[in-house]
Every structure is written in C-alpha cells, then in structure tokens.
Design a protein around this motif. Structure first.
Motif, PDB file in Angstrom:
ATOM      1  N   ILE A 219       3.912   0.006 -16.568  1.00  0.00           N
ATOM      2  CA  ILE A 219       3.586   1.141 -15.371  1.00  0.00           C
ATOM      3  C   ILE A 219       2.988   2.209 -15.780  1.00  0.00           C
TER       4      ILE A 219
ATOM      5  N   CYS B 211      14.415   5.585 -11.994  1.00  0.00           N
ATOM      6  CA  CYS B 211      14.590   4.818 -10.638  1.00  0.00           C
ATOM      7  C   CYS B 211      13.538   4.586  -9.716  1.00  0.00           C
ATOM      8  N   ARG B 212      12.022   4.925 -10.561  1.00  0.00           N
ATOM      9  CA  ARG B 212      10.639   4.333  -9.495  1.00  0.00           C
ATOM     10  C   ARG B 212      10.813   2.527 -10.506  1.00  0.00           C
ATOM     11  N   VAL B 213      11.054   2.521 -11.371  1.00  0.00           N
ATOM     12  CA  VAL B 213      10.719   1.279 -11.566  1.00  0.00           C
ATOM     13  C   VAL B 213      12.031   0.786 -11.518  1.00  0.00           C
TER      14      VAL B 213
ATOM     15  N   GLN C 250      12.300   0.897  -7.118  1.00  0.00           N
ATOM     16  CA  GLN C 250      11.845   0.931  -6.551  1.00  0.00           C
ATOM     17  C   GLN C 250      11.029   2.326  -5.622  1.00  0.00           C
TER      18      GLN C 250
ATOM     19  N   ARG D  53      10.273   5.583  -3.763  1.00  0.00           N
ATOM     20  CA  ARG D  53       9.348   6.416  -4.104  1.00  0.00           C
ATOM     21  C   ARG D  53       9.163   7.952  -3.661  1.00  0.00           C
TER      22      ARG D  53
END
Length: 594
Positions: A337, A477-479, A482, A484
C-alpha cells in the motif's frame, strides 16, 4: 377497586412528572422506585436506547423494569454508588442483566399510564403535561413471549387524543427457516387487525462488510467493524436481497492499534510520541517496544557518520540508492500500500533523526543519542538542513551551529524528552498532512485546526491522534473496500467535521451515504446480520405498523433464550450456512380517548 386504581395512577403520574421535570436539566443517573416492585428511569440524550431495534420514536422515554432493590421512598438515589443503575444499562454491575416484569404487571402499568395521559380524567391534575413514551421490560412468560410493551401518546396539535400501544415478542434463536413468517400472511393479518384495505411495505437490512477483529489470533482485541444499513420500499418476500435502487448508509467504527492495519507502524510511531507527552506531563516515561531491532545509539551514530562523510567529500544531494535507503529506513507501511500512504521523501535532518531515535528504549539511551548530535554540531562535523517553520529547540541549536556559537545544553531532567518530543510532533504532523493533501482529501487550510501550534502541547498531541484515527479509516476503506477518491473525499469531510467539534472517540460510528452498488460484492452472497420488513397502513397520527425481523444478535438483553446453549452463537456446528436467527415481531394498536 376503582378508587385504588385512581390513587395508583395519581402516584404514578406525579412520579413520572417529577422524573420528567428533573430530566430537563440532565438525565437522572439512578432509577426511581414505584410501589416497591418497579424501577423507572428516564433514557435520552447520549444514552443508547434499549428499544432502538424495533422503535425509532422519541429520543427521550421512560424505561420500567422489575426493581432490584426494595426500599422505602420513590427514589433509589441513596443506593451505594457501585449499585447505581445508569440509563444506558439500567442494572447494577453485579447483576446478570436487567430484570423484567410479568406481562400482566406491565399491562397494569400501561393502563395507569393511559389514565394519566387521558385529558378526560381531570382529577389526576396533570392535564397540561405531555409525558414521554413509556416502555416496560417483560419476562416473555406469556404464550407470545412478549419482551417489551410500549405506550406513546397520540396527539392532535397540543391535545392528547389517545395512546398507541406496542407489543414486542421475541423467539429463538433458531436455524429453522420454516418457522419464518410468510410475507403475504403478515400483510393479511395486519389488514384484519387494523381493518385496512391497503398496506405498504418497507425493508431494512444490515450486512457486516468487514469484521476487523476476525482473525485466527483471538488474543487481539476487536478493532471495530464496517457494516452497511440498507432501506428500500416495496418488499416482495422475506429475506430478499435489497435492490440496487435502495438507500444505503455505510457505518464505520474502527479503532487504532490492530496489527493487521496497513498503517500499524505509523500507530507504533504515534505511541512513542504519546509516551513522551505523558512523560512531560507526569515526569514518568514508559518507553514502548522499539520500532527497530538495532539500537537507537548505533543508528544515530551511523547517520551522523554518513553526514560527516558527505560534508568532507561528496556534498551532493546523494545517490538514488541513498535516497531509497532513507525511504526504506522511514517506511511506515507495508509495500503493497505504499502507493496510498508512504513516507515523505523530503525529510530534513530533525525528521530523519526522529526516524533513527524512535527505537529509543531508555532515558540513558536518549541522552547518549543527543550527546552525539550536539557534539557533532559543536565540532562543525555536520551542517544539516532543516525545514522552515519549526520552533523546536534542536532547530535553534542547528541555526546557532551555522554561526559557530552554540549555547550550552544540559541534557538532564525533561530537556532530552522535550527535544525528542518536539521533533517527533513536527514530523508526524507533516506526515499526516502529506497524506491528506497528497490524496487530495483536504486542503491545508482545512487541516489548520489539526496542526495548529496556538494550543498547548498536550492538545496538539490530542489533535494528532485525531489525524491518525482518520488515517486509519481512510486507508482501511481504500484497501479493504477499494474506495476511490469520490468516496473517500466526503468521508474525510465527515470525519474532520466531527473531530473539529468533538474529542477523540475511536468508538464513534461514522456514517456515509453511499450507493448499494459500491459495496454489493461484499454482501450479495452473505447472510444479513439483521433483516426486517415494516408493514404499515393509515396516515399521520392514525398510521399503524407491524414489524417482523430476524437478527443474529439477541434483540433484548433481559429475556433468556429458548435455546440457552445456543444463545450466543451465530452458527450451528461452525457452518455459516446454518446461521441462527432471533425472530422479533412488533405489533401496535391505538386506544382513542372519547
């Protein structure tokens, strides 16, 4: 008999009025006693509602339950502190759970409450006061397994015209879906009971997307979870998957410190900063586990030696390999990441020094490190560069070293702790700002509150903790989901708005309205944690509802399970296909005053 009921209603009405009036100042922390067997507590404000799963009315209400003490008087305020009943729990700490009244007793109390609210019963003398709704814990001993009975005034303007009575029944847990209700039968029963020709349906489902604590190592405490609430109109069948046109809200509750977090190393770095802050406040520093295996003294000496070599020979900016070495030395996240959150490449001398010294494990080691740094500066062996804007004591010494005149530094007391704390605070602030600016989630102006130096150092650290909690939320939340930028940006604004107005609270649930399609892949093949259908008819004050729901968790805490050995399990024999559900049915009826 009638006279006795009137006296009982009068006593109850006066007590309810007193509780309501005292609750206007603040919600009473202890319950009041009525007729030796009933405890009454006012729940509202920040207290969690015990009936929120099946009723979403007024935020303030009376909760009645079986008394756990039998004392004279109408208040239990003389109880010992450890025996006090608080609104969020309504039970002593040593009690296994709230105590429930019999259904018969609960119906008597609802009848008295109706008399109190009835404007036609003038002798009770409280006609001008509209009391909050009332909910009574029931023991489920009747054939319907009634666990709650509620009563709420019906109004026409300021006038009370009647009472809505709620009956909540609970059964389970069970894995037998053949005992689930049929939707058409529920609708027909509602029509018969309320003499309705037309009904509407509304669905609600809750899915757990990420159970952050779900891992083989059960010694790690829960770090929270992420779940989605979905609501939609027109339900076709029981347990149907919500349509994509539904309204959805993402609920995020994450706590820092989970070793699996992509930014766990940043968290550990923050723990050193917090330890230093505590040391400055109390005079006692408890050193956390070092971040590096090599001692801080060795790392600092190697760092100073490299700088001296550059000053003696190659004074360039350093090779690509050296730049990569600095980045590796200061990497704060796992490689997969690094594109989301990675260490800045513009670290100045003080920030690089922090990265070497964050493995300090004792006060003496701290002194040894700074002794080497100060001697190198005094001898002119290094001429480090530092960012503008820092007001740290080390920056002052570095500026003095440029002119060959440094003040004498006494590395005793809290001075070395203060020096390390200052450079760590500056560095971590820049790290968080770099993330939010680099990901285009906030502007520098919007981050001013979190990086302000106009407040004392302890408050500055508190605000850095807020930045870290927001970082944990965004990166997870991003990892994990996913997300955006178009989803992370509004979530960032929600978090920052909350933390500009509230203290650090890692148990707070942040809510983000989303489209179900965004997280559909996480729940489309999963069982819901909670699913319910609401059948309603009528409009305004005459609206009546029937609610049927299933949930993996007990909807009430005061009624024993029908299958006590399975009460706390959500699966049978470990199979997710055999989930156990609790079934809850809420029915209402209206009594109109004539």
């Amino acid at each position: 008999m009638a006279e006795r009921r009137r006296r009982a209603a009068n006593v109850l009405g006066e007590l309810l009025r007193r509780i309501c009036e005292e609750g206007r100042e603040s919600v009473p922390e202890r319950p009041y006693l009525y007729e030796t067997d009933v405890e009454i507590c006012l729940v509202g404000g920040s207290c969690k509602s015990p009936v929120e799963r099946f009723w979403n009315g007024s935020s303030t209400m009376y909760i009645l339950q079986k008394a756990t003490h039998h004392e004279e008087g109408d208040s239990m305020e003389e109880s010992k502190p450890e025996e006090a009943l608080f609104p969020s729990e309504l039970l002593p700490k040593e009690s296994p759970g709230p105590a429930a009244l019999s259904v018969g007793r609960a119906k008597q109390l609802v009848s008295l409450y109706a008399m109190v609210q009835n404007p036609n019963v003038s002798h009770l003398g409280i006609r001008d006061l509209v009391l909050p709704p009332l909910w009574i814990r029931c023991d489920g001993s009747d054939p319907e397994h009634t666990c709650w009975i509620g009563a709420e005034p019906l109004r026409a303007g300021k006038k009370i015209t009647g009472i809505t009575i709620y009956m909540v029944a609970c059964d389970g847990p069970t894995a037998d879906k053949t005992c689930f209700a049929n939707l058409e039968e529920l609708k027909m029963e509602h029509k018969r009971r309320h003499h309705s020709s037309v009904v509407t349906t509304k669905g609600f489902a809750q899915y757990e997307l990420i159970q952050v604590a779900a891992m083989e190592d059960t010694t790690v405490e829960s770090g929270g979870n992420i779940y989605v609430d979905i609501t939609w109109n027109i339900v076709d069948k029981i347990l149907e998957t919500p349509p994509l046109i539904s309204a959805a809200t993402l609920n995020i509750a994450l706590e820092s410190g989970d070793p699996r977090s992509p930014v766990y190393q940043v968290y550990r770095e923050l723990q050193l900063l917090l330890a230093l802050a505590e040391g400055l406040k109390t005079g006692v520093t408890e050193w956390p586990e070092p971040l590096e295996s090599e001692s801080a003294v060795e790392l600092v000496q190697e760092f100073l030696t490299d700088l001296k070599k550059k000053l003696d020979g190659d004074c360039g900016s350093g090779s690509k390999d050296e730049t990569e070495k600095i980045k590796c030395d200061t990497a704060a996240v796992d490689s997969y990441i690094k594109s989301i959150f990675s260490e800045r490449g513009d670290l100045d001398f003080a920030e690089q020094l922090w990265c070497k010294m964050r493995s300090v494990s004792s006060y003496q080691e701290l002194i040894d490190c700074f002794t080497r740094v100060i001697k190198s500066l005094e001898r002119g062996e290094i001429q480090p560069w530092i960012h503008q804007g820092s007001s740290s004591f080390l920056r002052k010494l570095i500026q003095q070293s440029y002119h060959g005149k440094m003040e004498v530094v006494s590395l005793s007391g809290i001075t070395p702790i203060q020096m390390l704390f200052e450079i760590g605070l500056d560095k971590m602030k820049k790290d968080y700002v770099s993330f939010f600016i680099g990901q285009e989630l906030a502007t520098l102006t919007y981050l001013d509150y979190f990086t302000s130096t106009s407040v004392d150092l302890q408050e500055q650290v508190h605000r850095v903790q807020k930045l870290h909690h927001m970082l944990e939320i965004m990166v997870n939340c991003r990892v994990l989901l996913q997300f955006r930028h178009e989803n992370l940006f509004p979530l960032t604004q929600i978090c920052m708005k909350y933390y500009k107005e509230n203290p650090l609270n890692e148990k707070h649930v942040f809510q983000l309205p989303i489209r179900p399609a965004l997280v559909k892949k996480f729940y489309q093949n999963e069982h819901p944690e909670l699913w319910k259908v609401e059948i309603s008819s009528g409009h305004g004050a005459k609206e009546v509802k029937t609610m049927w729901q299933v949930s993996t968790k007990p909807p009430v805490e005061h009624v024993a399970s029908n299958n006590s050995g399975l009460f706390s399990d959500s699966t049978v024999n470990g199979s997710p296909e055999e989930r156990l559900y609790f079934i809850t049915v809420t029915k209402c009826s209206q009594v109109h005053f004539t």
